[in-house]
Every structure is written in structure tokens, then in C-alpha cells.
Design a protein around this motif. Structure first.
Motif, mmCIF file in Angstrom:
data_model
loop_
_atom_site.group_PDB
_atom_site.id
_atom_site.type_symbol
_atom_site.label_atom_id
_atom_site.label_comp_id
_atom_site.label_asym_id
_atom_site.label_seq_id
_atom_site.Cartn_x
_atom_site.Cartn_y
_atom_site.Cartn_z
ATOM 1 N N PHE A 18 0.854 -1.387 -0.016
ATOM 2 C CA PHE A 18 -0.133 0.077 -0.222
ATOM 3 C C PHE A 18 0.682 1.344 -0.100
ATOM 4 N N LEU A 19 2.113 1.232 0.983
ATOM 5 C CA LEU A 19 2.839 2.536 0.850
ATOM 6 C C LEU A 19 3.581 2.738 -0.368
ATOM 7 N N THR A 20 3.823 1.645 -1.381
ATOM 8 C CA THR A 20 4.398 1.765 -2.476
ATOM 9 C C THR A 20 3.566 1.894 -3.540
ATOM 10 N N SER A 21 2.723 1.236 -3.778
ATOM 11 C CA SER A 21 1.785 1.393 -4.927
ATOM 12 C C SER A 21 0.917 2.477 -5.171
ATOM 13 N N ILE A 22 0.122 2.952 -3.917
ATOM 14 C CA ILE A 22 -0.717 4.258 -4.167
ATOM 15 C C ILE A 22 0.191 5.511 -4.825
ATOM 16 N N PRO A 23 1.323 5.649 -3.929
ATOM 17 C CA PRO A 23 2.051 7.102 -4.133
ATOM 18 C C PRO A 23 2.582 6.734 -5.681
ATOM 19 N N LEU A 51 8.156 10.713 -12.501
ATOM 20 C CA LEU A 51 8.133 9.648 -13.084
ATOM 21 C C LEU A 51 9.451 8.699 -12.416
ATOM 22 N N LYS A 52 10.446 9.416 -12.063
ATOM 23 C CA LYS A 52 11.626 8.644 -11.589
ATOM 24 C C LYS A 52 11.365 7.872 -10.203
ATOM 25 N N TRP A 53 10.913 9.130 -9.481
ATOM 26 C CA TRP A 53 10.215 8.754 -8.059
ATOM 27 C C TRP A 53 9.261 7.630 -7.986
ATOM 28 N N GLY A 54 8.173 7.641 -9.058
ATOM 29 C CA GLY A 54 7.167 6.765 -9.241
ATOM 30 C C GLY A 54 7.784 5.300 -9.407
ATOM 31 N N ALA A 55 8.883 5.555 -10.328
ATOM 32 C CA ALA A 55 9.575 3.958 -10.839
ATOM 33 C C ALA A 55 10.252 3.566 -9.764
ATOM 34 N N LEU A 56 10.829 4.221 -8.768
ATOM 35 C CA LEU A 56 11.386 3.573 -7.491
ATOM 36 C C LEU A 56 10.521 2.990 -6.489
ATOM 37 N N LEU A 57 9.198 3.655 -6.629
ATOM 38 C CA LEU A 57 8.056 3.138 -5.395
ATOM 39 C C LEU A 57 7.541 1.817 -6.223
ATOM 40 N N GLU A 58 7.384 2.106 -7.428
ATOM 41 C CA GLU A 58 7.082 0.871 -8.212
ATOM 42 C C GLU A 58 7.985 -0.342 -8.051
ATOM 43 N N PHE A 59 9.230 -0.180 -8.000
ATOM 44 C CA PHE A 59 9.937 -1.210 -7.688
ATOM 45 C C PHE A 59 9.812 -1.917 -6.473
ATOM 46 N N GLY A 60 9.819 -0.872 -5.310
ATOM 47 C CA GLY A 60 9.385 -1.163 -4.021
ATOM 48 C C GLY A 60 8.203 -2.030 -4.009
ATOM 49 N N LEU A 61 7.320 -1.698 -4.962
ATOM 50 C CA LEU A 61 6.048 -2.776 -4.815
ATOM 51 C C LEU A 61 6.243 -3.902 -5.210
ATOM 52 N N ILE A 62 7.066 -4.103 -6.485
ATOM 53 C CA ILE A 62 7.556 -5.423 -6.965
ATOM 54 C C ILE A 62 8.145 -6.212 -5.750
ATOM 55 N N VAL A 63 9.044 -5.713 -4.998
ATOM 56 C CA VAL A 63 9.754 -6.396 -3.883
ATOM 57 C C VAL A 63 8.748 -6.811 -2.721
ATOM 58 N N THR A 64 7.917 -6.037 -2.322
ATOM 59 C CA THR A 64 6.952 -6.382 -1.221
ATOM 60 C C THR A 64 6.118 -7.235 -1.824
ATOM 61 N N GLN A 65 5.638 -7.316 -3.066
ATOM 62 C CA GLN A 65 4.690 -8.288 -3.452
ATOM 63 C C GLN A 65 5.095 -9.582 -3.598
ATOM 64 N N LEU A 66 6.468 -9.791 -4.009
ATOM 65 C CA LEU A 66 6.977 -11.045 -4.376
ATOM 66 C C LEU A 66 7.260 -11.390 -2.700
ATOM 67 N N GLY A 67 7.706 -10.600 -1.646
ATOM 68 C CA GLY A 67 7.758 -10.901 -0.480
ATOM 69 C C GLY A 67 6.914 -11.610 0.143
ATOM 70 N N THR A 68 5.592 -10.999 -0.131
ATOM 71 C CA THR A 68 4.395 -11.759 0.707
ATOM 72 C C THR A 68 4.251 -13.271 0.044
ATOM 73 N N ALA A 69 4.616 -13.571 -1.217
ATOM 74 C CA ALA A 69 4.485 -14.837 -1.824
ATOM 75 C C ALA A 69 5.428 -15.519 -1.100
ATOM 76 N N VAL A 70 6.707 -15.163 -0.975
ATOM 77 C CA VAL A 70 7.720 -16.160 -0.566
ATOM 78 C C VAL A 70 7.542 -16.365 1.062
ATOM 79 N N VAL A 71 7.080 -15.230 1.760
ATOM 80 C CA VAL A 71 6.994 -15.465 3.294
ATOM 81 C C VAL A 71 5.846 -16.420 3.375
ATOM 82 N N LEU A 72 5.046 -16.267 2.682
ATOM 83 C CA LEU A 72 3.566 -17.354 2.993
ATOM 84 C C LEU A 72 3.758 -18.844 2.449
#
Length: 243
Positions: A18-23, A51-72
Motif C-alpha cells: 500500500f505504501l508503495t503502490s498508491i504513491p 516519473l523517476k520517483w514513481g519508478a522507485l516506488l513501483e520497484f518497491g511494490l514489486i519487492v513487497t509483492q513477491l515478498g508476501t508470496a515468498v514468506v507465505l
């Protein structure tokens, strides 16, 4: 593996999405100079910094998304190997669409830079290219968070949480409802009934958003539940691996 500790990690990762995708979404719209319902390049209002800041946050989104799957996954596979794999696959596909959108918006930075001083046919060609990149991002957004999230985070994760009892079943029911409604909304958007961001889409997205946020907060605060019958059965079948 400590269920409560793992659940808390899972919950914080979910909150991280949430903290990465919405911003990131807001920054991409601002960076293109577009609006929520009309994603295109408006050169005079565009911002490469956004756009550059958005890209950094979007990369954070990818990391956290995959993290939820790996942890669960190590826990989820003890209840349903198929559902666990399905959730990992859905999260991976959602991240692929996010990566497509990320690269599209970063490429838009180059187009905006090239438009400085461009005129005539060159300016027209760059405008078309910029619009195409913005539309690619929007299509990726509609397929990833719009459709795949409803399947993965809604139906699969909701079903897993309901049958396992890792979280209260009333909470898990919200995931099943939210995922179903989000999938219907995504199909209507893809069919052109209305645009993403228009009235109906916002309302139909709320149950899924409420489910994901509630799940993240609950798990971050309390972790996964030990008390469910499903957890007891899982321990009887096969002990959870050591941390």
C-alpha cells in the motif's frame, strides 16, 4: 518457524504494498501530466522527477509483492500445495505487469527529454510515442492490480485464509467477496463499459482494498493464528520447518 512472527512479516510486507503502490500511481499520473481517467502524455504538465520517483516506488511494490508470496508459501503449502503455488504465480504475474508499467514510464522520461526543442513531424512522432508508453502503463495497470490482484489476493488468498484459519474467517470472507467484485470490475473496464478511475470502478475496488489493508494490519499486529483447527492438523501431518 514461528507462525506469529511469520504472520507479522507477511502483514508488514502487505502494508508495504500500500505504501508503495498508491504513491507510485499518483506520481506516474502527475509525471505524465495526465488524469486518473485519461492516461496520456501532456508535455506541458509532465514531470520527469515524478516519473523517476514513481519508478522507485513501483520497484518497491514489486519487492513487497513477491515478498508476501515468498514468506507465505512455506506455511500455505501445508494446507494446499495447489493454492500456495497459485498465489505465488499470481503475485509473480502481478509483479510482471508492474515491471512492464515501470519500464514504460521510465522510457517516457527519455521521450519527454527528447521533446525539448523538437518541432514539426519530430514533435508529433514523439507525442505519439509518449502516448503509447502511457497507454502501455495503463494497460499493465488494468491487467495487474485490476484483474490478477482480484484472482491472487482476493480469491486465492481469501480461500487459503478461510480454510486454514490463519486469520479470522469473517475477515477472510471479505477477500472472497472483494476479489470476486474486483474481477467483475476489471472485466467491465477491459470490455470498455467504463474507464478505470470512473465512479463504478472506485466503488467496486473498495471491498478488495479493505480486505488487503485489513489483512495487512491484522497480521502485522497479531501474526497468524495458532488456535485454528487447520493449524493443528497441519502440525499433525508435517511439522513446520525450523526457522
Amino acid at each position: 518457524m514461528d507462525l506469529q512472527r511469520t504472520g507479522r512479516i507477511f502483514g508488514w510486507l502487505f502494508i508495504g504494498t500500500f505504501l508503495t503502490s498508491i504513491p507510485a500511481r499518483l506520481l506516474f499520473i502527475d509525471g505524465a501530466g495526465a488524469s486518473w481517467t485519461d492516461m496520456r502524455l501532456v508535455p506541458g504538465d509532465a514531470s520527469t522527477a515524478s516519473l523517476k520517483w514513481g519508478a522507485l516506488l513501483e520497484f518497491g511494490l514489486i519487492v513487497t509483492q513477491l515478498g508476501t508470496a515468498v514468506v507465505l508459501y512455506p506455511i500455505a503449502r501445508r494446507y494446499s500445495h495447489t493454492i500456495a503455488l497459485g498465489y505465488v504465480s499470481a503475485r509473480t504475474m502481478e509483479s510482471v505487469f508492474a515491471a512492464i508499467g515501470l519500464i514504460s514510464m521510465l522510457s517516457l522520461v527519455s521521450v519527454i527529454s527528447a521533446m525539448d526543442g523538437a518541432s514539426g513531424g519530430e514533435a508529433v512522432a514523439l507525442q505519439v510515442q509518449g502516448d503509447g508508453l502511457a497507454h502501455t502503463y495503463e494497460w499493465a495497470f488494468e491487467w495487474g492490480p485490476g484483474l490478477v490482484a482480484g484472482i491472487g489476493n482476493g480469491l486465492l488468498l481469501g480461500y487459503l485464509m478461510y480454510t486454514s484459519g490463519l486469520v479470522p474467517r469473517r475477515l477472510a470472507l471479505l477477500g472472497l467477496v472483494g476479489g470476486s467484485v474486483l474481477i467483475v470490475s476489471a472485466m467491465l473496464i477491459l470490455a470498455g463499459v467504463y474507464k478505470n478511475g470512473e465512479g463504478p470502478s472506485g466503488v467496486l475496488t473498495l471491498p478488495e482494498a479493505a480486505w488487503e489493508l485489513s489483512l495487512g494490519i491484522y497480521c502485522a499486529a497479531k501474526g497468524f493464528r495458532y488456535s485454528s483447527a487447520a493449524v493443528t492438523q497441519a502440525h499433525d501431518r508435517e511439522p513446520l520447518p525450523a526457522a
